[in-house]
Design an enzyme around this catalytic site. Structure first.
Site, PDB file in Angstrom:
ATOM      1  N   ASP A   1       0.680  -1.465  -0.223  1.00 43.81           N
ATOM      2  CA  ASP A   1      -0.330   0.312   0.224  1.00 43.81           C
ATOM      3  C   ASP A   1       0.946   1.294   0.669  1.00 43.81           C
ATOM      4  O   ASP A   1       2.337   1.693  -0.772  1.00 43.81           O
ATOM      5  CB  ASP A   1      -0.957  -0.015   0.869  1.00 43.81           C
ATOM      6  CG  ASP A   1      -1.736   0.836   1.009  1.00 43.81           C
ATOM      7  OD1 ASP A   1      -2.468   1.665   1.101  1.00 43.81           O
ATOM      8  OD2 ASP A   1      -3.516  -0.512   0.661  1.00 43.81           O
TER       9      ASP A   1
ATOM     10  N   HIS B   1      -3.512   5.580   3.508  1.00 38.59           N
ATOM     11  CA  HIS B   1      -4.592   4.724   3.147  1.00 38.59           C
ATOM     12  C   HIS B   1      -3.950   3.683   3.415  1.00 38.59           C
ATOM     13  O   HIS B   1      -4.523   2.769   4.261  1.00 38.59           O
ATOM     14  CB  HIS B   1      -4.483   4.590   1.700  1.00 38.59           C
ATOM     15  CG  HIS B   1      -5.381   3.484   0.876  1.00 38.59           C
ATOM     16  ND1 HIS B   1      -4.875   2.325   0.369  1.00 38.59           N
ATOM     17  CD2 HIS B   1      -6.784   3.726   0.655  1.00 38.59           C
ATOM     18  CE1 HIS B   1      -6.362   2.279  -0.033  1.00 38.59           C
ATOM     19  NE2 HIS B   1      -6.835   2.642   0.304  1.00 38.59           N
TER      20      HIS B   1
ATOM     21  N   SER C   1     -10.895  -0.726  -0.097  1.00 45.12           N
ATOM     22  CA  SER C   1      -9.588  -0.938   0.233  1.00 45.12           C
ATOM     23  C   SER C   1      -9.993  -1.168   1.765  1.00 45.12           C
ATOM     24  O   SER C   1      -8.834  -2.068   2.173  1.00 45.12           O
ATOM     25  CB  SER C   1      -9.432   0.424   0.283  1.00 45.12           C
ATOM     26  OG  SER C   1      -9.287   1.248  -0.678  1.00 45.12           O
TER      27      SER C   1
END
Length: 489
Positions: free
Chosen positions: A67, A104, A336
Site C-alpha cells: 500500500d 491509506h 479498500s
C-alpha cells in the site's frame, strides 16, 4: 515500459486516489474518544469476529500490506509492524510515502491487525509502568494524587467517565494495575483489527506514473509481491486496483511465486464511484481472493463495490473507521477496507487450522459465507457475506482443488509462446519416411474422388439464390401495395 503498461500503471494509481476521493471515501470525522471509534466497528459482532477470538486472535500469522506505507508508531499498531520495505524509491522501510492518500496504508493495516489500544490507553499504561508495590504509604499517596492529575490531563475534566471506576478502585487498593487500565491484552477502545495478534509487513508503493524516484507501478507491484513472499508473509493484502481485467505479463512471475510458496493474496474488487464498474486487476488474477463491499445492512455498496465473476466474497465497506498516521482515527468507505477485514479473517482461520494450505484457507472462508444475492456465485456478492466464526471453527464441505483455478494453469493455457519456425532441410532418421532416388521429386498426394456433396452443392446454391430473389420481390410487392393504399387514402 510499453504504452499499455504506462496506461495500466496510471490507472492503478488513479484508481486508488479516486477511490479515496469519492463521496464518503474518507470523511473528516469530528473528534471522538477511542471507545467511540470501537463502538462503530459493527462488523466485529455482526461477522462473528469476537466469537472467533475465543479460539484465536491470529497469533503467529503475518499479513503483508502492499500500500502507501504504514505508520507503525500509531498506538493501535504499536508492536504490530515487524518489518517493511519501500519499492518506489520515494520512501524508507515501508513508512507512509508522501503522495495522495498517504493515510491509506495505515487505515488498511489497522483493520487487519490493529491492537485496539488508543493514545489515551497508551499514555495511562506509561504512567503505571513501574514497580508500585515498593512504594511506602506516603509515597503511594503522593503518586496517586499525581496519577489522578495525569488522568485529567489525558482524558479531560470528565476523566472519571472514561475510566472504569471499579478497576480504578481495585488499582488503588492493590497497587497492581488491572488489565482494564493497561489495555495490554484485551483492549476495549481504539480501532481493533480482525486479527489483533497477527503481525504486519509494510510494503510501500508510489502509485504514480511516471515515478520520478524509480520504477513504475507495474514494476513496483511485482517487486512488492516477491519481497513479501521472501520475507515471511502468509497473506498479502492489496487494497488497490485498476479498471482493467487484464494484468501485465510481468506480474505472472510474482503472483505465481506467491502461489507456489503457499501465500494467499487478498485484493479489493474496486469502487464503482471511481469509475470501476467491473472488477479490475490484481483482483482478477486466478487464485487471488477478490473482495466486494457491503453496507451495514449487508446490501451491496452502490459506490464502494465493483462487480464481476472474479468476486469471491463480500465484507463491510461502509461505514468504516480506521487509524490515521499520528494518533488519529477517521471514518472512511471502500473495498479498500473490506479487503483487510477478509485478510484478517484468513489469518484467524489459518492460525486456528495451521495444517491447511492457502487454497484450503480460501475454501473455508468462501464455503462458510452467509448466503446473499443469487444462488451459486453472485457477480456482486460472490459466495456471500463473510462469516468469520464459521470460517474458523465451522463444518465445511470437502476441499476439491479442481474447484479453485490457479494462476499456474491459467498461464499454461493463455501464455503459450509462439512456436518458432525452423528450417528442415533433411528428413530426420526417426521420421519413418524413405527418401526417393537423388533428384527425384517426392510424389504429391493425389486428390480423392469428389464427394457426393459436390454433386448437389451447385444446385443448392442456385436454389438458395432463387429463394432470395423471390423473397426480395415479395417484399417489394408488399411495399408497393402499402404505398398505393396510402395514396388512395
Amino acid at each position: 515500459m510499453t504504452a499499455g503498461s504506462r496506461t495500466l500503471g496510471a490507472a492503478l494509481g488513479a484508481a486508488l486516489a479516486a477511490g479515496l476521493a469519492l463521496g464518503g471515501g474518507i470523511l473528516a470525522a469530528p473528534a471522538a474518544h477511542a471507545d467511540e471509534w470501537r463502538d462503530q466497528q459493527y462488523w466485529l459482532e455482526d461477522y462473528g469476529i469476537t466469537e472467533a477470538w475465543e479460539t484465536t486472535r491470529g497469533e503467529g500469522m503475518t499479513i503483508a500490506v502492499i500500500d502507501t506505507g504504514v505508520d507503525s508508531s500509531h498506538p493501535t499498531l504499536s508492536g504490530a509492524v515487524v518489518g517493511g520495505t519501500d519499492v518506489s524509491g520515494a520512501g524508507d522501510g515501508g513508512a507512509p510515502v508522501d503522495q495522495i492518500a498517504t493515510e491509506h496504508g495505515t487505515l488498511v493495516a489497522s483493520l487487519a491487525a490493529g491492537r485496539g489500544t488508543s493514545a489515551e490507553a497508551t499514555a495511562v499504561a506509561e504512567l503505571i509502568d513501574e514497580d508500585l508495590e515498593d512504594l511506602d504509604d506516603d509515597e503511594w499517596k503522593d503518586w496517586w494524587e499525581d496519577f489522578e492529575t495525569s488522568l485529567e490531563d489525558i482524558y479531560g475534566e470528565d476523566w472519571q467517565d472514561e475510566v472504569d471506576s471499579d478497576a480504578l478502585a481495585e488499582f488503588e487498593e492493590s497497587r497492581s494495575a488491572p488489565r482494564a487500565l493497561t489495555q495490554d491484552e484485551d483492549p476495549d477502545d481504539g480501532v481493533v483489527g480482525v486479527a489483533p495478534e497477527a503481525s504486519i509487513l509494510s510494503v510501500s508503493l508510489l502509485l504514480q506514473d511516471p515515478n520520478p524516484y524509480g520504477g513504475g507501478t507495474e514494476e513496483q507491484i511485482a517487486e512488492a509481491v516477491t519481497w513479501a513472499v521472501d520475507n515471511g508473509a502468509d497473506i498479502i493484502n492489496m487494497s488497490l486496483g485498476s479498471g482493467f481485467q487484464e494484468w501485465p505479463e510481468s506480474w505472472d512471475e510474482a503472483f505465481l511465486y506467491a502461489e507456489e510458496n503457499d501465500v494467499l493474496v487478498v485484493a479489493a474488487s474496486g469502487n464503482r464511484a471511481s469509475g470501476h464498474l467491473s472488477v479490475g486487476a490484481p483482483a482478477t488474477i486466478p487464485g487471488v481472493l477478490a473482495v466486494a463491499g457491503v453496507d451495514e445492512s449487508r446490501q451491496i455498496s452502490e459506490d464502494s463495490s465493483s462487480q464481476g465473476i472474479a468476486i469471491g466474497i463480500a465484507a463491510a465497506s461502509e461505514p468504516l473507521v480506521g487509524a490515521m498516521p499520528g494518533e488519529d482515527y477517521m471514518q472512511w468507505n471502500g473495498t479498500s477496507g473490506a479487503s483487510p477485514i477478509v485478510a484478517g479473517a484468513a489469518a484467524l482461520v489459518w492460525a486456528a487450522n495451521p495444517e491447511l494450505s492457502a487454497q484450503e484457507v480460501k475454501h473455508r472462508v468462501l464455503s462458510t459465507a452467509d448466503s446473499q444475492g443469487a444462488e451459486g456465485v453472485d457477480p456482486e456478492y460472490g459466495h456471500g457475506v463473510l462469516n468469520v466464526a464459521d470460517a474458523v471453527s465451522g463444518e465445511v464441505p470437502a476441499f476439491e482443488a479442481a474447484a479453485y483455478p490457479t494462476l499456474a494453469e491459467w498461464i499454461r493455457v493463455h501464455r503459450r509462446g509462439e512456436v518458432e519456425e525452423t528450417e528442415q532441410n533433411e528428413i530426420p532418421e526417426d521420421a519413418g519416411v524413405v527418401a526417393g532416388p537423388e533428384g527425384e521429386p517426392r510424389a504429391m498426394p493425389q486428390p480423392g474422388e469428389p464427394s457426393t456433396a459436390q454433386d448437389w452443392a451447385g444446385p443448392v446454391a442456385v436454389g438458395a439464390a432463387a429463394l432470395l430473389v423471390i423473397a426480395v420481390l415479395a417484399m417489394a410487392a408488399i411495399h408497393l401495395q402499402l404505398a398505393r393504399r396510402q395514396d388512395e387514402n
